[in-house]
Scaffold this motif. Sequence first.
Motif, PDB file in Angstrom:
ATOM      1  N   ARG A   1     -44.125   3.417  37.249  1.00 27.99           N
ATOM      2  CA  ARG A   1     -45.038   2.625  36.429  1.00 27.99           C
ATOM      3  C   ARG A   1     -46.500   2.931  36.745  1.00 27.99           C
ATOM      4  O   ARG A   1     -46.856   3.150  37.900  1.00 27.99           O
ATOM      5  N   PRO A   2     -47.360   2.906  35.725  1.00 27.00           N
ATOM      6  CA  PRO A   2     -48.787   3.139  35.976  1.00 27.00           C
ATOM      7  C   PRO A   2     -49.360   2.104  36.924  1.00 27.00           C
ATOM      8  O   PRO A   2     -48.953   0.935  36.908  1.00 27.00           O
ATOM      9  N   GLY A   3     -50.294   2.514  37.757  1.00 28.51           N
ATOM     10  CA  GLY A   3     -50.937   1.581  38.665  1.00 28.51           C
ATOM     11  C   GLY A   3     -51.954   0.714  37.937  1.00 28.51           C
ATOM     12  O   GLY A   3     -52.657   1.177  37.049  1.00 28.51           O
TER      13      GLY A   3
ATOM     14  N   VAL B   1     -50.549  16.444  42.078  1.00 31.59           N
ATOM     15  CA  VAL B   1     -49.809  15.979  40.914  1.00 31.59           C
ATOM     16  C   VAL B   1     -50.710  15.098  40.056  1.00 31.59           C
ATOM     17  O   VAL B   1     -51.769  14.655  40.489  1.00 31.59           O
ATOM     18  N   THR B   2     -50.268  14.837  38.832  1.00 31.35           N
ATOM     19  CA  THR B   2     -50.955  13.912  37.945  1.00 31.35           C
ATOM     20  C   THR B   2     -50.169  12.622  37.881  1.00 31.35           C
ATOM     21  O   THR B   2     -48.963  12.633  37.612  1.00 31.35           O
ATOM     22  N   VAL B   3     -50.851  11.496  38.125  1.00 29.95           N
ATOM     23  CA  VAL B   3     -50.202  10.196  38.185  1.00 29.95           C
ATOM     24  C   VAL B   3     -50.759   9.302  37.077  1.00 29.95           C
ATOM     25  O   VAL B   3     -51.978   9.200  36.915  1.00 29.95           O
ATOM     26  N   PRO B   4     -49.901   8.635  36.290  1.00 31.23           N
ATOM     27  CA  PRO B   4     -50.398   7.720  35.264  1.00 31.23           C
ATOM     28  C   PRO B   4     -50.945   6.450  35.901  1.00 31.23           C
ATOM     29  O   PRO B   4     -50.363   5.918  36.830  1.00 31.23           O
ATOM     30  N   THR B   5     -52.092   5.982  35.428  1.00 25.04           N
ATOM     31  CA  THR B   5     -52.658   4.723  35.892  1.00 25.04           C
ATOM     32  C   THR B   5     -53.173   3.950  34.689  1.00 25.04           C
ATOM     33  O   THR B   5     -53.266   4.486  33.581  1.00 25.04           O
ATOM     34  N   ALA B   6     -53.538   2.688  34.902  1.00 24.91           N
ATOM     35  CA  ALA B   6     -54.073   1.879  33.815  1.00 24.91           C
ATOM     36  C   ALA B   6     -55.373   2.457  33.280  1.00 24.91           C
ATOM     37  O   ALA B   6     -55.740   2.236  32.128  1.00 24.91           O
ATOM     38  N   ALA B   7     -56.085   3.222  34.114  1.00 22.50           N
ATOM     39  CA  ALA B   7     -57.356   3.830  33.710  1.00 22.50           C
ATOM     40  C   ALA B   7     -57.168   5.232  33.140  1.00 22.50           C
ATOM     41  O   ALA B   7     -58.140   5.917  32.841  1.00 22.50           O
ATOM     42  N   GLY B   8     -55.913   5.669  33.011  1.00 28.50           N
ATOM     43  CA  GLY B   8     -55.635   7.015  32.530  1.00 28.50           C
ATOM     44  C   GLY B   8     -55.086   7.887  33.646  1.00 28.50           C
ATOM     45  O   GLY B   8     -55.042   7.478  34.815  1.00 28.50           O
ATOM     46  N   PRO B   9     -54.644   9.111  33.335  1.00 26.42           N
ATOM     47  CA  PRO B   9     -54.060  10.002  34.349  1.00 26.42           C
ATOM     48  C   PRO B   9     -55.076  10.359  35.430  1.00 26.42           C
ATOM     49  O   PRO B   9     -56.246  10.594  35.151  1.00 26.42           O
ATOM     50  N   LEU B  10     -54.604  10.399  36.682  1.00 29.19           N
ATOM     51  CA  LEU B  10     -55.449  10.787  37.803  1.00 29.19           C
ATOM     52  C   LEU B  10     -54.748  11.867  38.610  1.00 29.19           C
ATOM     53  O   LEU B  10     -53.534  11.813  38.822  1.00 29.19           O
ATOM     54  N   ARG B  11     -55.501  12.843  39.082  1.00 23.11           N
ATOM     55  CA  ARG B  11     -54.968  13.861  39.987  1.00 23.11           C
ATOM     56  C   ARG B  11     -54.905  13.276  41.389  1.00 23.11           C
ATOM     57  O   ARG B  11     -55.827  12.583  41.829  1.00 23.11           O
TER      58      ARG B  11
END
Length: 207
Positions: free
Chosen positions: A53-55, A77-87
């Motif tokens: 789940r996105p952070g 890696v690229t991780v989904p977050t509430a603010a958008g994808p983050l490396r």
Amino acid sequence: MNGRSPRTFTRTLALTALPTALLMGAPATSTALLAPGGPRARATTRADATAGRPGNVLWVLQAGRLVLHGSAFHGVVTVPTAAGPLRALKFTARSLDIGDLDLAAGRDGVMVRLRAKPATTSTIKGKGKGVVTLYTRKLSGTVTGLGGAPLPADRSVTVTPDALPSWLSHSAVPTRTVAFENVTVSQVAQIGGDLSITGSVLYAADE
């Protein structure tokens, strides 16, 4: 930060939903990383399905000492977050020791801070034979141990997806114990593991 309503807790807490738990007023935490992987693992950025789940909130851990037992580095890696994808840097560890834990998280103008009793060591352990998975934006501190490998000439380090030191990976060692002092870790997400902390105090305050 002006603290309000300090409360003392002594218990073991599940870490899977740390950011949400902190904002709800229940202490829980995470940290990060360092160890093997290999140059090719560090050369590409890929989406990471295990991030789940996105952070909802990003958080920062400060510690006088951080030891990662049985740790491994799995690349950027690229991780989904509430603010958008983050490396982020992806690490796993069998367990972590955190000296003088100080954790802060915030969202929507509200900051929550969890601090352990001074001169104590908090622990995060994977359940059963499992591991703790950590997604980290930045780690800075002083390297004090690399699983028996030589320490870098400059032991003061800052590790990000765009700044990966050569000692981060060790092709001959699948996992190893890595130690730091005076650490600050900016974390995107953490999966698995239980936190054990003694004499913690939780503060809630406006940013």
